[in-house]
Motif scaffolding. Structure first.
Motif, PDB file in Angstrom:
ATOM      1  N   GLY A 131       2.622  46.364  29.808  1.00 45.25           N
ATOM      2  CA  GLY A 131       2.360  46.967  28.499  1.00 45.25           C
ATOM      3  C   GLY A 131       3.331  48.129  28.024  1.00 45.25           C
ATOM      4  O   GLY A 131       3.173  48.980  27.383  1.00 45.25           O
ATOM      5  N   PHE A 132       4.643  48.117  28.699  1.00 47.80           N
ATOM      6  CA  PHE A 132       5.298  49.567  28.421  1.00 47.80           C
ATOM      7  C   PHE A 132       6.957  48.874  27.848  1.00 47.80           C
ATOM      8  O   PHE A 132       7.579  49.693  27.221  1.00 47.80           O
ATOM      9  CB  PHE A 132       5.765  50.056  29.910  1.00 47.80           C
ATOM     10  N   GLY A 133       7.424  47.876  27.776  1.00 47.04           N
ATOM     11  CA  GLY A 133       8.485  47.136  27.581  1.00 47.04           C
ATOM     12  C   GLY A 133       8.820  47.430  25.968  1.00 47.04           C
ATOM     13  O   GLY A 133       9.921  48.243  25.643  1.00 47.04           O
ATOM     14  N   LEU A 134       8.075  46.928  24.871  1.00 49.23           N
ATOM     15  CA  LEU A 134       8.142  47.210  23.764  1.00 49.23           C
ATOM     16  C   LEU A 134       8.105  48.804  23.280  1.00 49.23           C
ATOM     17  O   LEU A 134       8.409  49.083  22.200  1.00 49.23           O
ATOM     18  CB  LEU A 134       7.183  46.079  22.736  1.00 49.23           C
ATOM     19  N   TYR A 135       7.250  49.355  24.017  1.00 45.83           N
ATOM     20  CA  TYR A 135       7.060  50.922  23.550  1.00 45.83           C
ATOM     21  C   TYR A 135       8.184  51.642  24.073  1.00 45.83           C
ATOM     22  O   TYR A 135       8.690  52.221  23.074  1.00 45.83           O
ATOM     23  CB  TYR A 135       5.834  51.413  24.788  1.00 45.83           C
ATOM     24  N   SER A 136       8.743  51.449  25.130  1.00 42.48           N
ATOM     25  CA  SER A 136      10.159  52.022  25.463  1.00 42.48           C
ATOM     26  C   SER A 136      11.087  51.416  24.735  1.00 42.48           C
ATOM     27  O   SER A 136      12.050  52.371  24.120  1.00 42.48           O
ATOM     28  CB  SER A 136      10.452  51.844  26.881  1.00 42.48           C
ATOM     29  N   THR A 137      11.195  50.287  24.058  1.00 38.46           N
ATOM     30  CA  THR A 137      12.076  49.891  23.128  1.00 38.46           C
ATOM     31  C   THR A 137      11.935  50.701  22.048  1.00 38.46           C
ATOM     32  O   THR A 137      13.082  50.610  21.022  1.00 38.46           O
ATOM     33  CB  THR A 137      12.047  48.273  23.037  1.00 38.46           C
ATOM     34  N   ASN A 188      19.021  60.797  25.968  1.00 38.53           N
ATOM     35  CA  ASN A 188      18.397  61.136  27.042  1.00 38.53           C
ATOM     36  C   ASN A 188      17.498  59.865  27.792  1.00 38.53           C
ATOM     37  O   ASN A 188      16.583  59.499  27.129  1.00 38.53           O
ATOM     38  CB  ASN A 188      17.615  62.212  27.144  1.00 38.53           C
ATOM     39  N   PRO A 189      18.375  59.015  28.351  1.00 41.41           N
ATOM     40  CA  PRO A 189      17.841  57.693  28.912  1.00 41.41           C
ATOM     41  C   PRO A 189      16.378  57.683  29.490  1.00 41.41           C
ATOM     42  O   PRO A 189      15.408  56.851  29.068  1.00 41.41           O
ATOM     43  CB  PRO A 189      18.601  56.915  29.774  1.00 41.41           C
ATOM     44  N   ASN A 190      16.124  58.716  30.515  1.00 40.30           N
ATOM     45  CA  ASN A 190      14.810  58.709  30.998  1.00 40.30           C
ATOM     46  C   ASN A 190      13.779  59.094  30.259  1.00 40.30           C
ATOM     47  O   ASN A 190      12.555  58.868  30.305  1.00 40.30           O
ATOM     48  CB  ASN A 190      14.745  59.625  32.398  1.00 40.30           C
ATOM     49  N   ALA A 191      14.036  59.903  28.767  1.00 35.16           N
ATOM     50  CA  ALA A 191      12.968  60.274  27.968  1.00 35.16           C
ATOM     51  C   ALA A 191      12.687  58.900  27.390  1.00 35.16           C
ATOM     52  O   ALA A 191      11.578  58.811  26.789  1.00 35.16           O
ATOM     53  CB  ALA A 191      13.600  61.173  26.895  1.00 35.16           C
ATOM     54  N   ILE A 192      13.544  57.823  27.252  1.00 38.08           N
ATOM     55  CA  ILE A 192      13.101  56.641  26.563  1.00 38.08           C
ATOM     56  C   ILE A 192      11.988  55.922  27.369  1.00 38.08           C
ATOM     57  O   ILE A 192      11.098  55.413  26.831  1.00 38.08           O
ATOM     58  CB  ILE A 192      14.554  55.575  26.398  1.00 38.08           C
ATOM     59  N   VAL A 193      12.072  56.205  28.602  1.00 40.11           N
ATOM     60  CA  VAL A 193      10.850  55.738  29.307  1.00 40.11           C
ATOM     61  C   VAL A 193      10.164  56.568  29.977  1.00 40.11           C
ATOM     62  O   VAL A 193       9.297  56.293  30.782  1.00 40.11           O
ATOM     63  CB  VAL A 193      11.602  54.850  30.776  1.00 40.11           C
ATOM     64  N   ALA A 194       9.920  57.564  29.064  1.00 39.63           N
ATOM     65  CA  ALA A 194       8.862  58.548  29.452  1.00 39.63           C
ATOM     66  C   ALA A 194       8.812  59.035  30.811  1.00 39.63           C
ATOM     67  O   ALA A 194       7.811  59.425  31.250  1.00 39.63           O
ATOM     68  CB  ALA A 194       7.427  58.206  28.926  1.00 39.63           C
ATOM     69  N   ASN A 195       9.850  59.108  31.481  1.00 36.37           N
ATOM     70  CA  ASN A 195      10.316  59.612  32.832  1.00 36.37           C
ATOM     71  C   ASN A 195       9.239  58.809  33.848  1.00 36.37           C
ATOM     72  O   ASN A 195       8.913  59.516  34.864  1.00 36.37           O
ATOM     73  CB  ASN A 195       9.905  61.081  32.746  1.00 36.37           C
ATOM     74  N   ARG A 196       8.746  57.758  33.482  1.00 40.02           N
ATOM     75  CA  ARG A 196       8.073  56.789  34.359  1.00 40.02           C
ATOM     76  C   ARG A 196       8.835  56.181  35.682  1.00 40.02           C
ATOM     77  O   ARG A 196       8.399  55.784  36.524  1.00 40.02           O
ATOM     78  CB  ARG A 196       7.344  56.012  33.725  1.00 40.02           C
ATOM     79  N   THR A 197      10.109  55.819  35.131  1.00 41.49           N
ATOM     80  CA  THR A 197      11.093  55.449  36.024  1.00 41.49           C
ATOM     81  C   THR A 197      12.349  55.930  35.852  1.00 41.49           C
ATOM     82  O   THR A 197      12.727  56.626  34.955  1.00 41.49           O
ATOM     83  CB  THR A 197      11.168  53.769  35.980  1.00 41.49           C
ATOM     84  N   ASP A 198      13.389  55.958  36.744  1.00 43.35           N
ATOM     85  CA  ASP A 198      14.747  56.521  36.703  1.00 43.35           C
ATOM     86  C   ASP A 198      15.763  55.452  36.258  1.00 43.35           C
ATOM     87  O   ASP A 198      16.311  54.730  37.156  1.00 43.35           O
ATOM     88  CB  ASP A 198      15.108  57.064  38.111  1.00 43.35           C
ATOM     89  N   CYS A 199      15.685  55.275  34.940  1.00 48.06           N
ATOM     90  CA  CYS A 199      16.556  53.976  34.297  1.00 48.06           C
ATOM     91  C   CYS A 199      18.045  54.256  34.619  1.00 48.06           C
ATOM     92  O   CYS A 199      18.824  53.541  34.384  1.00 48.06           O
ATOM     93  CB  CYS A 199      16.255  53.703  33.140  1.00 48.06           C
ATOM     94  N   ILE A 200      18.138  55.764  34.559  1.00 50.59           N
ATOM     95  CA  ILE A 200      19.729  56.326  34.983  1.00 50.59           C
ATOM     96  C   ILE A 200      20.101  55.774  36.344  1.00 50.59           C
ATOM     97  O   ILE A 200      21.473  55.306  36.315  1.00 50.59           O
ATOM     98  CB  ILE A 200      19.802  57.622  34.717  1.00 50.59           C
TER      99      ILE A 200
END
Length: 217
Positions: A131-137, A188-200
């Motif tokens: 339940g996180f994909g569309l939220y981060s998008t 800030n890419p990691n802010a997009i994923v609320a710092n729950r994963t390191d997408c960088i």
């Protein structure tokens, strides 16, 4: 699925024809690598935008296979170097967002309009995903979005004046996610994923070798 109709509706102003791919469980990763890899090799595309896009793009693709009830999805992409913009459309002809969510007891009575509003909230799931994909998008397009649309059934959610609005629409059997984003904006890419994963780091390890990373600095 009428691909030509989608091209006319969402890529009418494109100078060329969008790239069209069909994916399933066996090909989703190779399609993901191909699309992000092509953008990575374009030096005019901002790396931080790609680091966030990489995560969101895979999540949207995976949503098709996880939630639609179908084994195939379609993805259309078009990069405009002159406008420094990217259009991405991911579509399926499956059960749609309302029916998918209604399989989970919490959303058993949800309406289609409510489902569209709810699907971009944090931790919304039908029990099959995080339940996180569309939220981060949704966070991503608020940073770099030009257009954003989720169309399912007879409703669509759009980004209007940086707010999400749901309106009536012609029937789309399944779910369609469309975004047009700026490719030259630093975020800030990691802010997009609320710092729950390191997408960088995930993007760098997948698409950049050490030499390329050093060249960025």
């Amino acid at each position: 699925m009428d691909i030509n109709s989608l091209i006319r509706q969402y890529f009418d102003s494109s100078k060329g024809t969008p790239t069209i791919d069909v994916f399933d469980n066996d090909t989703i990763y190779s399609i993901y690598q191909k699309v992000i890899g092509v953008l990575t090799r374009n030096m005019e595309v901002e790396t931080t935008m790609l680091q966030a896009l990489s995560y969101c793009f895979y999540e949207v693709l995976d949503n098709v296979l996880t939630h639609s009830g179908k084994v195939l999805g379609s993805v259309l992409t078009d990069y405009d170097a002159e406008k420094q913009s990217l259009r991405v459309l991911v579509a399926d002809d499956g059960m749609g967002i309302r029916q998918s969510l209604s399989q989970y007891p919490k959303y058993a009575s949800i309406t289609e309009e409510e489902a569209l509003k709810t699907c971009i909230d944090d931790s919304v799931t039908d029990g099959k995903g995080m339940g996180f994909g569309l939220y981060s998008t949704s966070l991503f397009v608020k940073d770099v979005g030009i257009q954003f649309e989720i169309h399912s059934g007879k409703h669509k959610l759009q980004l209007v004046n940086n707010e999400f609005v749901v309106t009536n629409a012609e029937l789309w059997q399944g779910t369609l996610v469309f975004l047009e984003v700026h490719t030259n904006k630093e975020i800030n890419p990691n802010a997009i994923v609320a710092n729950r994963t390191d997408c960088i780091s995930q993007y760098n390890e997948e698409f950049l070798d050490k030499t390329n990373i050093e060249d960025l600095w």
